[in-house]
Design a protein around this motif. Structure first.
Motif, short mmCIF file in Angstrom:
data_model
loop_
_atom_site.label_atom_id
_atom_site.label_comp_id
_atom_site.label_asym_id
_atom_site.label_seq_id
_atom_site.Cartn_x
_atom_site.Cartn_y
_atom_site.Cartn_z
N ASP A 1 -72.91 -17.55 97.02
CA ASP A 1 -72.98 -18.62 97.10
C ASP A 1 -71.36 -19.12 97.34
O ASP A 1 -70.83 -19.93 97.86
N THR A 2 -70.45 -17.90 97.58
CA THR A 2 -69.20 -17.53 97.42
C THR A 2 -68.53 -17.38 99.20
O THR A 2 -67.80 -17.50 100.13
N GLY A 3 -70.05 -16.59 99.86
CA GLY A 3 -70.05 -16.59 101.31
C GLY A 3 -69.69 -15.23 101.53
O GLY A 3 -69.23 -14.94 102.37
N LEU A 4 -69.39 -14.32 101.00
CA LEU A 4 -68.57 -12.76 100.83
C LEU A 4 -70.04 -11.97 101.05
O LEU A 4 -69.67 -10.85 101.73
N ILE A 5 -71.31 -12.17 100.75
CA ILE A 5 -72.24 -11.61 101.90
C ILE A 5 -73.82 -12.71 101.93
O ILE A 5 -73.54 -13.98 101.75
#
Length: 345
Positions: free
Chosen positions: A68-72
């Motif tokens: 959700d946080t766009g890290l993966i």
């Protein structure tokens, strides 16, 4: 530090080469051939078994947070770092876990300390009967043997234990929060250990994050004790905590038969195990023995070719390498990559 930051770091090491559940098996300390192999392939030994009771729902929640946080990002069963994730990894603090060396036994060490502290506290007030904080019979017997013949009612004896802890904790490099957790997980005559929920509320953190901090603090403390010659009682409490042999018990039996000259097929027949299980044992042996006789199984020419191709392709995925070396078995490819684990693509 929390579960998501640790997962982000592990995923960065796996480099998109393993499925989304690979970190879960690693953190739980699963002793399957694949997980043990991954530990070595991707240099993630410090994290092996540091969270043996990690619930799948907690794990999925942490993975979802990273997504959700766009890290993966996830592509099928595989997960990869995004550019944002790669940048975040560079900002992570250093981790100080030694899961491969302790495999959960650090909690036995702390159990010994906790029971000893409780015993000395009650004895100081002349109370010889109390409900032990540790119900593990082995820990109870260990502490009983440790204090036999010792002046346990003498305040000077209790002080000597306290002095060792006061000396060792700062040397370990653990944070103030970790020292606080360590201290308040101990029970005395007039002080009951705080629960994880109580600590979570007080420190405004999750219980999972605090447990990880606690495990890391023990992993920092134990090497200090092991190397010191000035912490006699703590040294005794750390006896047999560090793993002496990295082979599983079953792999040890396989190694014994191999050393006696039996072939893999004969070992499988003798032990009434699948050949694939015996192959997993040989992978363990290759991981643990720097002098493992790799050329007994595969030629030096094949070894060099696989390592070169692995570098060129930038991968350690067996399926991709198998397409390049059809004559080699998956087992032979696994052995090569395990024995030459320093090759990091």
């Amino acid at each position: 530090m929390n579960l998501t930051t640790i997962l982000l770091f592990i995923i960065s090491k796996l480099n998109g080469e393993r499925t989304v559940n690979a970190p879960l098996h690693l953190l739980r300390g699963k002793k399957s051939g694949q997980t043990l192999q991954d530990v070595d392939y991707f240099n993630v030994k410090p994290f092996f078994g540091i969270f043996p009771k990690l619930e799948e729902s907690t794990y999925v929640k942490a993975i979802d947070e990273l997504l959700d946080t766009g890290l993966i990002v996830q592509n099928g069963k595989f997960v990869y770092l995004t550019e944002l994730g790669k940048q975040k990894v560079k900002e992570l603090p250093a981790f100080h876990f030694k899961g491969w060396d302790y495999r959960g036994r650090e909690m036995i060490f702390f159990g010994r300390i906790a029971l000893l502290v409780q015993t000395l506290s009650y004895m100081r007030f002349g109370e010889t009967s109390f409900m032990p904080i540790q119900r593990d019979r082995d820990i109870q017997l260990f502490v009983k043997r440790l204090v036999e013949g010792q002046p346990i009612t003498d305040p000077i004896f209790a002080k000597s234990i306290g002095d060792e802890l006061k000396k060792a904790l700062p040397l370990s490099g653990m944070s103030d929060v970790q020292k606080y957790i360590f201290a308040y997980r101990l029970t005395g005559k007039n002080e009951t250990a705080k629960t994880w929920d109580q600590l979570a509320v007080e420190l405004k953190s999750s219980t999972e994050a605090l447990r990880l901090l606690f495990i890391e603090s023990l992993h920092r403390l134990l090497p200090v004790i092991e190397k010191s010659s000035h912490l006699p009682y703590l040294k005794k409490m750390a006896i047999d905590i560090k793993v002496h042999s990295y082979l599983t018990d079953s792999a040890k039996q396989t190694k014994r038969l191999f050393d006696e000259g039996y072939s893999m097929e004969s070992i499988a027949a003798i032990r009434k195990l699948k050949l694939s299980t015996i192959e997993d044992h040989f992978i363990e042996m290759a991981m643990s023995d720097k002098s493992f006789p790799l050329t007994h199984f595969v030629s030096q020419e094949s070894i060099d070719a696989v390592l070169t191709k692995s570098r060129e392709m930038g991968t350690k995925r067996l399926k991709l390498l198998k397409n390049e070396f059809e004559a080699l078995s998956y087992f032979e490819l696994r052995l090569i990559l395990t024995t030459y684990k320093e090759v990091d693509t």
